[in-house]
Motif scaffolding. Structure first.
Motif, PDB file in Angstrom:
ATOM      1  N   PRO A 183      69.446  34.194  59.865  1.00  0.00           N
ATOM      2  CA  PRO A 183      70.583  35.067  59.518  1.00  0.00           C
ATOM      3  C   PRO A 183      70.660  35.253  58.009  1.00  0.00           C
ATOM      4  O   PRO A 183      70.541  34.305  57.240  1.00  0.00           O
ATOM      5  CB  PRO A 183      71.789  34.285  60.050  1.00  0.00           C
ATOM      6  N   ASP A 184      70.859  36.494  57.585  1.00  0.00           N
ATOM      7  CA  ASP A 184      70.929  36.757  56.151  1.00  0.00           C
ATOM      8  C   ASP A 184      72.245  37.430  55.805  1.00  0.00           C
ATOM      9  O   ASP A 184      73.085  37.683  56.678  1.00  0.00           O
ATOM     10  CB  ASP A 184      69.733  37.598  55.689  1.00  0.00           C
ATOM     11  N   GLU A 185      72.435  37.694  54.533  1.00  0.00           N
ATOM     12  CA  GLU A 185      73.666  38.308  54.070  1.00  0.00           C
ATOM     13  C   GLU A 185      73.412  39.056  52.768  1.00  0.00           C
ATOM     14  O   GLU A 185      72.396  38.827  52.096  1.00  0.00           O
ATOM     15  CB  GLU A 185      74.746  37.249  53.854  1.00  0.00           C
TER      16      GLU A 185
ATOM     17  N   LYS B  52      72.174  33.392  55.037  1.00  0.00           N
ATOM     18  CA  LYS B  52      73.584  33.129  55.335  1.00  0.00           C
ATOM     19  C   LYS B  52      73.859  31.640  55.173  1.00  0.00           C
ATOM     20  O   LYS B  52      73.125  30.795  55.684  1.00  0.00           O
ATOM     21  CB  LYS B  52      73.916  33.584  56.755  1.00  0.00           C
TER      22      LYS B  52
END
Length: 285
Positions: free
Chosen positions: A141-143, A171
């Motif tokens: 998961p990234d942001e 993330k």
């Protein structure tokens, strides 16, 4: 690469692969505007695709396939510089005269699908900031995130301090800081850099530093030696996240277009050890 075996035993394995295939293209539209395109393939034939985006029709995002790593539109003026597009965000200096990247780059390099940054220079001082839209190819998961940097540079020395809101745009990943110093005095080159988290985030606190000294010689030769360490960041399988390495290398400019390089490195991370030899042929046209 030696690996632990049973009692009284020692096992070893030798791996040979193409480390990097890279093609850089640039076009200048005016004295101030330009576009840059980087086609890249890394760790060809040895990369586990499960570590990267496995979506259909997304092979360009897998590092061992030739893909568009960067495609940016940039502006350079007397006091202002800016760029936007698919890019590796401007965090860290990562200066080296060797063939392999320092572990400071491995800890801090963040490639993004879309990003933008702006820098302003006044005399020897410069300051900049930017934003990015997630990670280019990680399945984690990234942001979205942001960065900032400030530095001082003249003809011989550059010192830079930088900040990145999340490692690899991940993330809940730790914030990273960078402190780098690079110097050139006559035929000598020296650099020192730290990249890492100053506090733990979700149990993660990756850090690395690298020190390098190099020299140019008559006859288009140059050589360099580097020492580096990591903490909370694993380099070798089965290691304890405390990697240590010595590396030495030489480069020879055959002519204005062809550069040849050779490097030998010895790395250790608890029990696992690695002896690596790298060779490079760089063609500029």
């Amino acid at each position: 690469m030696p690996v632990p075996g049973g009692a009284g035993e020692r096992e070893s394995a030798t791996d040979t692969s193409i480390s990097t295939l890279e093609l850089d293209l640039a076009a200048e539209f005016t004295p101030h505007w330009r576009t840059d395109l980087v086609l890249l393939a890394e760790d060809i034939g040895v990369t586990d695709h499960n570590d990267f985006i496995p979506a259909d029709d997304a092979e360009d995002k897998r590092p061992d396939k030739l893909h568009v790593e960067e495609f940016t539109l940039g502006y350079t003026g007397e006091t202002v510089e800016a760029a936007a597009g698919r890019m590796t965000v401007p965090f860290g200096v990562f200066a080296t005269a060797l063939l392999s990247d320092p572990q400071t780059l491995e800890v801090g390099e963040t490639a993004t699908e879309a990003g933008a940054w702006l820098a302003y220079r006044s005399g020897d001082w410069y300051v900049g900031a930017g934003a990015f839209d997630g990670n280019l190819r990680s399945v984690a998961p990234d942001e979205n995130g942001y960065l900032a940097f400030v530095g001082w540079q003249n003809d011989q020395v550059e010192i830079q301090l930088g900040y990145l809101s999340s490692q690899y745009a991940g993330k809940d990943a730790p914030e990273l800081f960078n402190l780098a110093a690079v110097g050139q005095l006559d035929a000598w080159f020296a650099s020192g850099e730290f990249v890492g988290a100053l506090s733990s985030e979700q149990g993660q606190r990756p850090r690395a530093f690298a020190l390098e000294l190099g020299r140019e010689f008559v006859g288009s030769w140059n050589s360099a030696v580097r020492y580096q360490q990591t903490s909370g960041f694993s380099v070798l399988d089965g290691g304890d996240e405390r990697y240590e390495e010595w590396a030495v290398g030489v480069n020879y400019a055959l002519n204005d277009f062809i550069n040849l390089g050779l490097e030998y490195a010895i790395g250790e991370e608890s029990e696992p050890q690695q002896h690596a030899t790298l060779a490079r042929v760089a063609i500029t046209f």
